[in-house]
Design a protein around this motif. Structure first.
Motif, PDB file in Angstrom:
ATOM      1  N   GLY A 158    -111.513  35.346  18.424  1.00 27.30           N
ATOM      2  CA  GLY A 158    -111.251  35.810  19.788  1.00 27.30           C
ATOM      3  C   GLY A 158    -112.005  35.010  20.829  1.00 27.30           C
ATOM      4  N   PHE A 159    -113.064  34.287  20.413  1.00 28.54           N
ATOM      5  CA  PHE A 159    -113.793  33.462  21.367  1.00 28.54           C
ATOM      6  C   PHE A 159    -112.918  32.358  21.927  1.00 28.54           C
ATOM      7  CE2 PHE A 159    -118.246  34.293  19.408  1.00 28.54           C
ATOM      8  CZ  PHE A 159    -118.188  35.579  19.901  1.00 28.54           C
ATOM      9  N   SER A 165    -112.662  41.135  21.945  1.00 29.75           N
ATOM     10  CA  SER A 165    -112.766  39.688  22.083  1.00 29.75           C
ATOM     11  C   SER A 165    -112.291  39.223  23.459  1.00 29.75           C
ATOM     12  CB  SER A 165    -112.001  38.973  20.974  1.00 29.75           C
ATOM     13  OG  SER A 165    -110.641  38.917  21.270  1.00 29.75           O
ATOM     14  N   PHE A 166    -111.484  40.033  24.118  1.00 29.90           N
ATOM     15  CA  PHE A 166    -111.066  39.729  25.494  1.00 29.90           C
ATOM     16  C   PHE A 166    -112.256  39.727  26.444  1.00 29.90           C
ATOM     17  CE2 PHE A 166    -106.548  39.853  26.699  1.00 29.90           C
ATOM     18  CZ  PHE A 166    -106.006  39.866  25.452  1.00 29.90           C
ATOM     19  N   GLY A 213    -113.642  34.840  27.277  1.00 37.24           N
ATOM     20  CA  GLY A 213    -112.886  36.092  27.236  1.00 37.24           C
ATOM     21  C   GLY A 213    -111.802  36.027  28.283  1.00 37.24           C
ATOM     22  N   THR A 246    -115.495  39.126  25.494  1.00 37.93           N
ATOM     23  CA  THR A 246    -116.697  38.481  25.001  1.00 37.93           C
ATOM     24  C   THR A 246    -116.900  37.093  25.576  1.00 37.93           C
ATOM     25  OG1 THR A 246    -116.289  39.659  22.962  1.00 37.93           O
ATOM     26  CG2 THR A 246    -117.970  37.979  22.910  1.00 37.93           C
TER      27      THR A 246
END
Ligand code: NA
Ligand code: NA
Lengths: 182, 340, 442
Positions: free
Chosen positions: C341-342, C382-383, C389, C385
């Motif tokens: 997600g990063f 993850s959005f 994000g 982070t």
């Protein structure tokens, strides 16, 4: 050089007009389609397809417009601490990369052949009663990225002017870009 | 000499196949006789000399971009349905399904032995493509309706999710046709944004949860009496294959054509019973009067389509001639048996 | 590791460096992707680019973005939103953090009408951030609250993530919607509790509207009148969107148009709609919409290269090294999704990671509904982070210049922590997800 910059950005601004009115058309069209269907049970296939057709001019003509108006997203953790020259250097690098990306994307591969393929097939909607001329829609990809390259050239020239201390007014790099066109 | 033959045939082919359907879709991507199964079969049959890497929709390219990708040779194969390309080759509709056309037995007979496959190849050759049937869902369902349909009048003003040719026919009868992506069918039907929705068959429809949104399940598969999965291949790549690998690809596609349909037959039978017994679904055919009217409009629509494009006219003629002949045979054989 | 896997890692590193020195995020993505892809394959892979770009600009579901942004801009230009937030702040009385809580509630309502994070974050950000800052909120807390609120739409149904997951997991969309309902609301409640605690502990970060000012604005009667006048129109818009879905007028994506149309009507009734205003509104809507599309388009070469370079094999090899049975596999899945997600978009993650790992969990007999909600919550996290994000980028695109990336990164950390806590909770109590679908028989 300033004259060239203004010229290039004038083109971007004109393409932006098309994108702005496509946006208005989208709002009106989607709402009308919903209301027509709910109240009158009318739901023409071409009008439904036209909804997402409008995204192409909005998104693809919009990206160079957004870049011109500095609406792009950047991380400023370090950028803010750079000197004006340092920032101009990063801007120059960014602008050069924009040109490279735009040219690479628009011309080398997709630009013409993807649209051309669609034109040769006279591609239309696979749905009977749908919209014809799908190549017009696809043509926005090369047009949009070509416009992005033009804006990259303008940004490049502006960064060069700043780097060589020939920018007439430091504020003109940003102020002219943030105001709403009248 | 045997050593030389082995050296010649040890060349391996690494191909890519894209798919018009998303990851995990049963039948269209996964399961017995599915495109991923096809890739495994080819690899096993060729002793590893031909490896096909499979990409579901969105993994490499978006769902309906397979035609362009294969035609330009970027990938060698695509799995999907020929009627997705109707905007590029109008006659492509006939190689997937024809409303009031033929069922799977008839379709296979036309394709393999009635000149259908030859026409298919003839039409695709100028685009640098070749295609084979690689699967079949069998007959599909009319769809899910929130209210019963008793007369043709009940169709007027009905909001229905139905793509393609059948959508055009319904529209002639006053249906408001709504194009919706698969994921939005459930919320739209559940809330009554649409009154009816066509998807595939009992097994796939149950997966989408459509039985929670509408209870009237109409079973007359007039709009898709069969549905052929298309294996599309870049023609130059095809011609570069040695003859034995070509034979393997053809045989694997034929195997999948049989196996996938057999699988659909078995899971649909289970799913339909479950829907009726445990989910309170009413499964029934459309009334005769409605079917008759749909048939009239379909015939006119098909004739108009054929008149607009010479290629379509040729395919239409071949298909209909075969259908009329096959109908007689089907009536005395299958129909008689099914009536027992 | 194979050479291509090294290239994939360098691509990620190169992208982070370009992004951090201040090259626009979209350009950084595209450059890193193009260079790595060319090094790994040559130009062939990129002949797939036009099809992917075309896929982005013809994606029906993304249609909701310009529509919601239009609604947001219209509300901002007609100054309706500003009045609303001020009045809510007054209504919250002496409670510190009150306006922040209002934003979480707006996020819940908007989340219930759409699943597009970009649309919610930019809309709420544009509407509320200037007011919050003027009211003395700390820029980090204010912008992080908006981002967190905006990502709620990912998990609160209807949601794009859940629709896609339902397809991948083989569960019905309705079941997943029902399963995500309780966890989604639980996260919203956790956020609200956090803001209340923050208001009690560090009131200077989230100040209430001063008592004198509240008193000057009038008593209960005036407050009620102002509430009616300022809160009802925007609330009606949200209900127009939500109501048109629930009432069967519009499908989820097109429902956004009801909000956009409603905002035009409100501006008209407020006598603030004229040609220059409409023009300015279209200008802002276009730049914001295009900013979102710029990133989505430029993410295409990046994710194409990641996939083409065998990035998914790298992930898969890691997975095979893993001990610990089902629990080990689940924990690893959560970590991998979080890390992916990063730098990847959630659509890519769902396509790359899930189909690969799914057979493992099917083997263990894991409850797919529970797994689906866990995955959705993880993607939502993850959005948020940093450094990469999506919600943070989208907010940055509409935030005033005094809100720096540093503010955003630091401010959002507590929310990421809370979100992680919620994932752990759901992990320990699967009933949170599975109870509702069972109870209502979906
Ligand atoms: Na949502
Ligand atoms: Na992230």
């Amino acid at each position: 050089m300033l004259h060239v910059i203004h010229c290039l950005e004038g083109i971007i601004e004109r393409l932006g007009i098309i994108a702005r009115y496509s946006l208005l058309a989208l709002v009106v069209l989607v709402a009308s389609n919903v209301l027509l269907r709910y109240f009158f049970s009318i739901s023409p296939v071409p009008l439904q397809e036209f909804e997402w057709h409008l995204i192409s001019p909005i998104a693809l003509l919009g990206i160079s417009y957004a870049l011109k108006h500095r609406a792009d997203v950047r991380v400023d953790v370090f950028y803010d601490r750079f000197s004006p020259k340092g920032r101009a250097l990063v801007d120059l690098l960014g602008a050069l990369m924009t040109i490279a990306i735009a040219i690479g994307t628009a011309i080398a591969w997709l630009g013409l052949s993807y649209t051309e393929q669609s034109y040769q097939l006279m591609e239309g909607s696979p749905d009977p009663g749908g919209l014809p001329y799908r190549y017009l829609l696809k043509a926005f990809i090369p047009i949009g990225f070509a416009a992005l390259a033009l804006q990259g050239v303008a940004d490049c020239l502006r960064a060069l002017l700043t780097l060589t201390n020939r920018m007439p007014d430091a504020s003109s790099t940003t102020s002219s870009n943030t105001k709403v066109p009248s | 000499a045997p050593a030389i033959v082995r050296a010649e045939s040890s060349k391996t082919y690494q191909w890519k196949m894209t798919n018009a359907y998303g990851p995990g879709s049963p039948f269209y991507v996964e399961g017995p006789g599915s495109p991923t199964d096809f890739c495994r079969k080819v690899e096993a049959m060729s002793g590893g000399r031909m490896k096909i890497q499979h990409f579901a929709a969105g993994e490499l390219i978006p769902a309906l971009e397979g035609f362009n990708a294969v035609a330009s040779g970027v990938v060698e194969m695509n799995a999907g349905n020929a009627y997705f390309w109707a905007g590029k080759i109008p006659a492509a509709q006939y190689f997937t399904t024809v409303p009031f056309g033929m069922n799977t037995q008839g379709m296979n007979a036309w394709l393999y032995h009635g000149g259908g496959l030859e026409l298919w190849h003839e039409l695709y050759a100028p685009k640098g493509l070749i295609a084979f049937p690689m699967g079949n869902t069998g007959v599909q369902m009319t769809g899910w309706f929130r209210k019963p349909i008793n007369t043709v009048e009940d169709l007027k003003g009905l909001k229905m999710r139905i793509p393609g040719l059948a959508g055009k026919v319904y529209a002639e009868l006053g249906v408001a046709v709504r194009l919706l992506p698969g994921g939005e069918i459930f919320p739209a039907l559940e809330r009554g944004v649409i009154d009816a929705a066509e998807f595939v068959g009992p097994y796939q429809d149950r997966r989408l949860g459509l039985q929670k949104a509408a209870k009237y399940y109409y079973t007359t598969g007039w709009h898709e009496p069969t549905n052929v999965t298309e294996l599309m291949i870049n023609k130059a790549a095809w011609e570069s294959l040695p003859e034995d690998l070509q034979a393997i690809v053809k045989a694997a596609a034929q195997a999948c054509n049989v196996e996938s349909q057999a699988w659909c037959e078995s899971v649909n039978a289970e799913a339909l019973n479950d829907l009726v017994e445990n989910e309170g679904v009413t499964a029934q055919p459309l009334p005769d009067s409605v079917v008759a009217r749909l048939k009239e409009v379909t015939e006119k629509t098909l004739t108009d389509m054929a008149a607009a494009d010479p290629d379509t006219a040729r395919v239409h003629e071949s298909f209909m001639a075969f259908r009329d002949q096959h109908k007689e045979w089907a009536a005395v054989s299958e129909k008689t048996f099914l009536a027992l | 590791m194979s050479p291509n896997e090294w290239i994939a890692l360098s691509m990620i590193g190169g992208f982070l460096i370009l992004m951090l020195i201040g090259i626009p995020v979209a350009i950084s993505l595209a450059v890193a992707g193009f260079v790595a892809g060319l090094a790994g394959f040559g130009p062939l892979l990129f002949s797939l680019m036009p099809a992917r770009l075309y896929g982005v600009v013809t994606n029906y579901t993304l249609l909701a973005i310009p529509l919601f942004v239009f609604m947001g801009v219209m509300l901002e230009k007609s100054r309706v939103a500003e009045d609303m937030l001020e009045t809510i702040g007054r209504a919250m009385g002496g409670v510190n953090g009150g306006m922040g809580i209002a934003i979480i509630l707006v996020g819940v309502l908007m989340g219930a009408s759409t699943g597009i994070v970009g649309a919610t974050v930019v809309t709420v950000g544009m509407l509320t951030l200037p007011t919050l800052l003027r009211r003395g909120y700390h820029p980090g807390v204010a912008s992080a609250t908006i981002c967190a609120s905006g990502t709620l739409g990912q998990i609160i149904p209807p949601s794009l993530v859940l629709i896609l997951l339902s397809e991948i997991l083989g569960e019905s969309v309705g079941t997943l919607f029902a399963a995500a309902f309780v966890p989604g609301l639980a996260i919203a409640v956790i956020y609200i509790v956090y803001l209340l605690v923050l208001g009690w502990w560090k009131p200077e970060l989230v100040p209430a509207i001063p008592k004198e000012e509240r008193a000057a604005a009038g008593g209960m009667k005036e407050l009620l009148r102002d509430l009616a006048r300022s809160v009802i129109p925007p609330l009606m818009l949200v209900f127009a969107v939500l109501g048109s879905i629930l009432g069967g007028v519009a499908a989820p994506t097109e429902a956004a148009s009801m909000g956009a149309l409603g905002s035009l009507v409100i501006a008209l009734l407020a006598r603030r709609l004229d040609f220059p205003m409409l023009k300015a509104c279209l200008h802002s809507t276009l730049t914001i919409t295009a900013m979102v599309y710029f990133i989505l388009l430029c993410a295409q070469p990046f994710s194409l290269a990641f996939r083409g370079l065998g990035g998914e094999n790298m992930v898969h090899d890691l997975f095979n090294l893993l001990p610990g049975g089902e629990l080990g596999a689940l924990i690893f899945l959560m970590v991998i999704l979080f890390v992916l997600g990063f730098f990847l978009e959630w659509i890519e993650i769902s396509y790359i990671a899930l189909p690969m790992f799914l057979p493992v969990f099917i083997g263990y007999g894991t409850d797919m509904v529970w797994l689906g909600v866990l995955v959705a919550m993880n993607l939502q996290m993850s959005f948020l982070t940093p450094p990469f994000g999506w919600a943070l980028f989208f907010l940055k695109g509409v935030a005033p210049p005094e809100v720096t990336t540093r503010h955003l990164y630091l401010g959002v950390l507590p929310f990421v922590g809370l979100q992680a806590m919620a994932v752990v909770l759901l992990f320990c109590f699967p009933g949170l997800a599975t109870w509702l679908p069972d109870a209502i028989g979906w």
